[in-house]
Write a protein that holds these residues in place. Structure first.
Motif, PDB file in Angstrom:
ATOM      1  N   ALA A  62       0.786  -1.088  -0.107  1.00  0.00           N
ATOM      2  CA  ALA A  62       0.236  -0.064   0.014  1.00  0.00           C
ATOM      3  C   ALA A  62       0.798   1.153   0.059  1.00  0.00           C
ATOM      4  N   GLY A  63       0.780   2.017  -1.043  1.00  0.00           N
ATOM      5  CA  GLY A  63       1.003   3.490  -1.051  1.00  0.00           C
ATOM      6  C   GLY A  63      -0.028   4.258  -0.891  1.00  0.00           C
ATOM      7  N   ARG A  64       0.298   5.608  -1.277  1.00  0.00           N
ATOM      8  CA  ARG A  64      -1.088   6.612  -1.572  1.00  0.00           C
ATOM      9  C   ARG A  64      -1.183   6.814  -2.785  1.00  0.00           C
ATOM     10  N   ASP A  65      -1.882   5.949  -3.585  1.00  0.00           N
ATOM     11  CA  ASP A  65      -2.111   6.173  -4.800  1.00  0.00           C
ATOM     12  C   ASP A  65      -3.594   5.368  -5.262  1.00  0.00           C
ATOM     13  N   LEU A  66      -3.889   5.603  -6.498  1.00  0.00           N
ATOM     14  CA  LEU A  66      -5.234   5.198  -7.076  1.00  0.00           C
ATOM     15  C   LEU A  66      -5.197   3.882  -7.075  1.00  0.00           C
ATOM     16  N   VAL A  67      -4.047   2.933  -7.227  1.00  0.00           N
ATOM     17  CA  VAL A  67      -4.181   1.581  -7.336  1.00  0.00           C
ATOM     18  C   VAL A  67      -4.499   1.117  -5.930  1.00  0.00           C
ATOM     19  N   THR A  68      -3.874   1.712  -5.026  1.00  0.00           N
ATOM     20  CA  THR A  68      -3.754   1.043  -3.649  1.00  0.00           C
ATOM     21  C   THR A  68      -5.456   1.618  -3.249  1.00  0.00           C
ATOM     22  N   LEU A  69      -5.713   2.564  -3.465  1.00  0.00           N
ATOM     23  CA  LEU A  69      -7.201   3.145  -3.208  1.00  0.00           C
ATOM     24  C   LEU A  69      -8.216   2.013  -3.734  1.00  0.00           C
ATOM     25  N   THR A  70      -7.965   1.663  -5.022  1.00  0.00           N
ATOM     26  CA  THR A  70      -8.958   0.709  -5.753  1.00  0.00           C
ATOM     27  C   THR A  70      -8.841  -0.521  -5.135  1.00  0.00           C
ATOM     28  N   ALA A  71      -7.691  -1.116  -5.090  1.00  0.00           N
ATOM     29  CA  ALA A  71      -7.612  -2.354  -4.364  1.00  0.00           C
ATOM     30  C   ALA A  71      -8.186  -2.585  -2.857  1.00  0.00           C
ATOM     31  N   LEU A  72      -7.935  -1.752  -1.976  1.00  0.00           N
ATOM     32  CA  LEU A  72      -8.672  -1.655  -0.836  1.00  0.00           C
ATOM     33  C   LEU A  72     -10.138  -1.665  -0.849  1.00  0.00           C
ATOM     34  N   ALA A  73     -10.536  -0.737  -1.464  1.00  0.00           N
ATOM     35  CA  ALA A  73     -11.928  -0.750  -1.979  1.00  0.00           C
ATOM     36  C   ALA A  73     -12.604  -1.879  -2.442  1.00  0.00           C
ATOM     37  N   VAL A  74     -12.021  -2.395  -3.347  1.00  0.00           N
ATOM     38  CA  VAL A  74     -12.460  -3.853  -3.874  1.00  0.00           C
ATOM     39  C   VAL A  74     -12.338  -5.038  -2.788  1.00  0.00           C
ATOM     40  N   ALA A  75     -11.268  -5.006  -1.993  1.00  0.00           N
ATOM     41  CA  ALA A  75     -11.360  -5.726  -1.018  1.00  0.00           C
ATOM     42  C   ALA A  75     -12.334  -5.921   0.206  1.00  0.00           C
ATOM     43  N   VAL A  76     -12.792  -4.453   0.501  1.00  0.00           N
ATOM     44  CA  VAL A  76     -13.686  -4.333   1.443  1.00  0.00           C
ATOM     45  C   VAL A  76     -15.178  -4.648   0.676  1.00  0.00           C
ATOM     46  N   LEU A  77     -15.351  -4.357  -0.631  1.00  0.00           N
ATOM     47  CA  LEU A  77     -16.711  -4.676  -1.157  1.00  0.00           C
ATOM     48  C   LEU A  77     -16.838  -6.270  -1.413  1.00  0.00           C
ATOM     49  N   ARG A  78     -15.590  -6.837  -1.525  1.00  0.00           N
ATOM     50  CA  ARG A  78     -15.770  -8.100  -1.716  1.00  0.00           C
ATOM     51  C   ARG A  78     -15.652  -9.021  -0.508  1.00  0.00           C
ATOM     52  N   ARG A  79     -15.581  -8.306   0.741  1.00  0.00           N
ATOM     53  CA  ARG A  79     -15.496  -8.798   2.036  1.00  0.00           C
ATOM     54  C   ARG A  79     -14.266 -10.006   2.072  1.00  0.00           C
ATOM     55  N   THR A  80     -13.231  -9.487   1.565  1.00  0.00           N
ATOM     56  CA  THR A  80     -12.254 -10.435   1.382  1.00  0.00           C
ATOM     57  C   THR A  80     -11.099  -9.931   2.458  1.00  0.00           C
ATOM     58  N   ARG A  81     -10.707 -11.003   3.396  1.00  0.00           N
ATOM     59  CA  ARG A  81      -9.641 -10.775   4.528  1.00  0.00           C
ATOM     60  C   ARG A  81      -8.224 -10.134   3.912  1.00  0.00           C
ATOM     61  N   PHE A  82      -7.972  -9.001   4.254  1.00  0.00           N
ATOM     62  CA  PHE A  82      -6.770  -8.322   3.634  1.00  0.00           C
ATOM     63  C   PHE A  82      -5.751  -7.925   4.755  1.00  0.00           C
ATOM     64  N   VAL A  83      -4.436  -7.997   4.201  1.00  0.00           N
ATOM     65  CA  VAL A  83      -3.519  -7.172   5.086  1.00  0.00           C
ATOM     66  C   VAL A  83      -2.870  -5.904   4.371  1.00  0.00           C
ATOM     67  N   ALA A  84      -2.268  -5.019   4.703  1.00  0.00           N
ATOM     68  CA  ALA A  84      -1.570  -3.922   3.898  1.00  0.00           C
ATOM     69  C   ALA A  84      -0.280  -3.817   4.612  1.00  0.00           C
ATOM     70  N   GLN A  85       0.760  -3.634   3.627  1.00  0.00           N
ATOM     71  CA  GLN A  85       2.043  -3.408   4.078  1.00  0.00           C
ATOM     72  C   GLN A  85       2.601  -2.146   3.284  1.00  0.00           C
ATOM     73  N   THR A  86       2.829  -1.156   4.194  1.00  0.00           N
ATOM     74  CA  THR A  86       3.122  -0.092   3.604  1.00  0.00           C
ATOM     75  C   THR A  86       4.456   0.568   3.241  1.00  0.00           C
ATOM     76  N   HIS A  87       5.607  -0.245   3.466  1.00  0.00           N
ATOM     77  CA  HIS A  87       6.992  -0.121   2.759  1.00  0.00           C
ATOM     78  C   HIS A  87       7.455   1.442   3.327  1.00  0.00           C
ATOM     79  N   GLY A  88       6.934   2.088   4.165  1.00  0.00           N
ATOM     80  CA  GLY A  88       7.239   3.401   4.514  1.00  0.00           C
ATOM     81  C   GLY A  88       6.637   4.399   3.623  1.00  0.00           C
ATOM     82  N   MET A  89       5.420   4.061   2.825  1.00  0.00           N
ATOM     83  CA  MET A  89       5.196   5.088   1.904  1.00  0.00           C
ATOM     84  C   MET A  89       3.852   5.860   2.755  1.00  0.00           C
TER      85      MET A  89
END
Length: 364
Positions: free
Chosen positions: A91-118
């Motif tokens: 996860a960075g602060r970008d459109l791809v990350t925002l979209t991935a997080l939103a899809v995971a929430v809508l899909r009700r899929t368990r997810f972890v985020a790794q931020t890499h200092g970003m």
């Protein structure tokens, strides 16, 4: 992952994601990397040995990575997450990350985020506006993986109280390659391999080379990495110091080429300040290459404690003194390479990292 490219522009997070997935696949898990692609040709079907599902990167908003997206990536994410037991969002602060997080929430899929200092606290109006959508989604992660205590504090400052558990997970490389290259007989080359970004301080590398060249005139200094605005300054400094033929810029490298560059070099130097982790440092150690870094690198204290790197204050003078001392002492280079090998095996092995990652996944 936001971006995979043939020039390694997205840096350490991409190689970390691939390393984790390769190790998971070796343990029998079914893995897929979903990302944007940018390169001179069509996207490969695999990134290393990892199946790769991509769309061409398009700049929909300003920013080097922030605004990259492709509309059809939404469909790819939706389909991929539908059959997933676990989603891992780098996860960075970008459109791809925002979209991935939103899809995971809508899909009700368990997810972890790794931020890499970003993911750092920011005050700009644009970031505050973005975070109104981004932070509530990030808070839905079952865990947020951080590299260091410094990053733990930064992420906590963004997600606030009541956010997901913050779990420390270092980056890792394959120990089979650690120290595999014999250091004796390498070229008298000093290497910088990172994005040409102000935080990486490639201009400090050139200033260091100017000082070191006076003491070790047969040494050569090479910079590799995607330019992020500093290349004109690097070239100006090379000309001002009369270092044509001594310092050269070789462009960005694909991963296999980068490994060969580490293996060829006598010393690897990362002048970066406030480096969250320093994946290129670990990759250099894995190639058996002595490392010189700064005391603000996230793993500098650990490497210094192990005698696995020369840690400096980041000034060109201290960097030059460290490089010259290593170039003039074969025994010291051998000892540093051996200590770096031990550090990789004991602390930065992808096997140990994936053991912890599997435990995190199972807890979901």
């Amino acid at each position: 992952m936001t971006l995979v490219s043939d020039d390694g522009a997205y840096g350490g997070p991409t190689s970390v994601a691939a390393g984790q997935l390769e190790e998971c696949a070796a343990r029998g898990h079914d893995v897929t990397l979903v990302s944007l692609w940018r390169g001179r040709g069509p996207a490969p079907a695999r990134f290393g040995s990892v199946p790769l599902r991509t769309r061409p990167a398009r700049s929909l908003l300003p920013g080097r990575f922030t605004g990259l997206m492709h509309p059809l990536l939404v469909k790819d994410l939706w389909r991929s997450m539908g059959g997933a037991d676990v989603v891992h969002v780098h996860a960075g602060r970008d459109l791809v990350t925002l979209t991935a997080l939103a899809v995971a929430v809508l899909r009700r899929t368990r997810f972890v985020a790794q931020t890499h200092g970003m993911v750092q606290p920011r005050r700009s109006a644009a970031v505050r506006l973005f975070d109104r959508l981004y932070v509530p989604l990030l808070r839905r992660a079952r865990a947020c993986l951080v590299l260091t205590e410094q990053e733990r504090g930064a992420v906590a400052g963004v997600v606030g109280a009541g956010g997901p558990p913050l779990v420390t997970l270092p980056n890792g490389v394959r120990p089979e390659s650690a120290g595999a290259a014999e250091h004796r007989g390498r070229e008298r080359e000093v290497l910088f391999l990172a994005r040409l970004h102000p935080r990486k301080r490639p201009e400090a590398f050139v200033e260091m080379a100017a000082l070191a060249h006076r003491q070790v005139p047969d040494a050569r200094f090479t910079l590799h990495g995607a330019d992020e605005g500093v290349l004109p300054q690097v070239r100006r400094l090379i000309a001002e110091h009369g270092l044509e033929g001594v310092v050269s810029y070789g462009g960005a490298l694909e991963h296999a080429e980068a490994v060969r560059a580490y293996t060829r070099a006598a010393v690897y130097v990362l002048p970066s300040v406030d480096e969250p982790f320093g994946m290129t440092v670990i990759e250099a150690l894995a190639a058996g290459t002595p490392v010189v870094c700064t005391d603000s690198c996230g793993i500098a204290e650990e490497l210094d404690r192990r005698g696995a790197a020369v840690v400096t204050n980041g000034s060109p003078r201290q960097l030059a003194d460290a490089v010259c001392a290593l170039l003039n002492d074969e025994g010291r280079r051998q000892a540093l390479a051996a200590a770096g090998h031990r550090a990789v095996v004991e602390a930065f092995s992808v096997h140990a990292v994936t053991d912890r990652l599997e435990t995190i996944y199972r807890r979901l």
